[in-house]
Design a protein around this motif. Structure first.
Motif, PDB file in Angstrom:
ATOM      1  N   TYR A  15       1.034  -1.165   0.006  1.00 41.71           N
ATOM      2  CA  TYR A  15       0.079   0.019  -0.016  1.00 41.71           C
ATOM      3  C   TYR A  15       0.824   1.333   0.010  1.00 41.71           C
ATOM      4  CZ  TYR A  15      -4.146  -2.735   0.968  1.00 41.71           C
ATOM      5  OH  TYR A  15      -5.240  -3.526   1.056  1.00 41.71           O
ATOM      6  N   ILE A  16       0.501   2.067  -0.827  1.00 45.05           N
ATOM      7  CA  ILE A  16       1.293   3.546  -1.140  1.00 45.05           C
ATOM      8  C   ILE A  16       0.178   4.642  -0.607  1.00 45.05           C
ATOM      9  CG2 ILE A  16       2.568   4.937  -2.499  1.00 45.05           C
ATOM     10  CD1 ILE A  16       2.870   2.035  -4.222  1.00 45.05           C
ATOM     11  N   GLU A  17       0.729   5.219   0.529  1.00 43.43           N
ATOM     12  CA  GLU A  17      -0.128   6.353   0.997  1.00 43.43           C
ATOM     13  C   GLU A  17       0.258   7.665   0.731  1.00 43.43           C
ATOM     14  OE1 GLU A  17      -2.002   7.147   5.348  1.00 43.43           O
ATOM     15  OE2 GLU A  17      -0.331   6.320   5.153  1.00 43.43           O
ATOM     16  N   THR A  18      -0.795   8.505   0.459  1.00 41.76           N
ATOM     17  CA  THR A  18      -0.250   9.917   0.274  1.00 41.76           C
ATOM     18  C   THR A  18      -1.464  10.962   0.623  1.00 41.76           C
ATOM     19  OG1 THR A  18       0.872  11.579  -1.098  1.00 41.76           O
ATOM     20  CG2 THR A  18      -0.677  10.081  -2.355  1.00 41.76           C
ATOM     21  N   TYR A  19      -1.286  12.021   0.665  1.00 41.78           N
ATOM     22  CA  TYR A  19      -2.339  13.246   0.717  1.00 41.78           C
ATOM     23  C   TYR A  19      -2.419  14.202  -0.219  1.00 41.78           C
ATOM     24  CZ  TYR A  19      -2.643  11.570   5.635  1.00 41.78           C
ATOM     25  OH  TYR A  19      -2.592  10.680   6.813  1.00 41.78           O
ATOM     26  N   LEU A  20      -3.421  14.542  -0.882  1.00 41.24           N
ATOM     27  CA  LEU A  20      -3.679  15.625  -1.796  1.00 41.24           C
ATOM     28  C   LEU A  20      -4.041  16.933  -1.286  1.00 41.24           C
ATOM     29  CD1 LEU A  20      -5.127  13.486  -4.939  1.00 41.24           C
ATOM     30  CD2 LEU A  20      -2.776  13.940  -4.261  1.00 41.24           C
ATOM     31  N   TYR A  21      -3.024  17.609  -0.926  1.00 37.93           N
ATOM     32  CA  TYR A  21      -3.341  18.854  -0.190  1.00 37.93           C
ATOM     33  C   TYR A  21      -3.984  19.983  -1.286  1.00 37.93           C
ATOM     34  CZ  TYR A  21      -0.796  17.008   3.688  1.00 37.93           C
ATOM     35  OH  TYR A  21      -0.487  16.086   4.654  1.00 37.93           O
ATOM     36  N   ASP A  22      -4.895  21.044  -0.913  1.00 31.91           N
ATOM     37  CA  ASP A  22      -5.209  22.127  -1.691  1.00 31.91           C
ATOM     38  C   ASP A  22      -5.985  21.392  -2.875  1.00 31.91           C
ATOM     39  OD1 ASP A  22      -4.169  24.115  -0.050  1.00 31.91           O
ATOM     40  OD2 ASP A  22      -2.244  23.710  -1.268  1.00 31.91           O
TER      41      ASP A  22
END
Length: 98
Positions: A15-22
């Motif tokens: 699993y690869i996790e990230t956040y997309l801000y704005d």
């Protein structure tokens, strides 16, 4: 506490996790698709999971069945190269509808 002498082993799923801000400004198509809720796009061996969070953020996960060597070969310090390598696994999943 449970104790065992069995060593953990990789079973082939990462699993690869990230956040997309704005998100509203930077990722409007994703925001439109998720619509303030969650998105689950699943097929055997791969998935994209997204949910909305407060503060204009999309929290995302990519799931891939891949070898330990394949995932270890991604240089996550190079965001553009890592993104391109992972995105290539999803070629053909969606058309750009801008």
């Amino acid at each position: 506490m449970f104790s065992t002498s069995t060593a953990p082993e990789y079973i082939g799923t990462s699993y690869i996790e990230t956040y997309l801000y704005d998100a509203d400004e930077q990722h409007p198509a994703a925001v439109k698709t998720v619509r303030g809720g969650s998105l689950y796009a699943l097929v055997p061996g791969k998935a994209i999971l997204v949910h909305s969070e407060p503060g204009n953020i999309l929290h995302t996960y990519v799931q891939l069945n891949c070898s330990a060597e394949w995932i270890a070969g991604i240089d996550f310090t190079d965001a553009n190269a890592a993104t391109a390598r992972i995105a290539a696994e999803f070629d053909g999943w969606a058309q750009d509808r801008r």
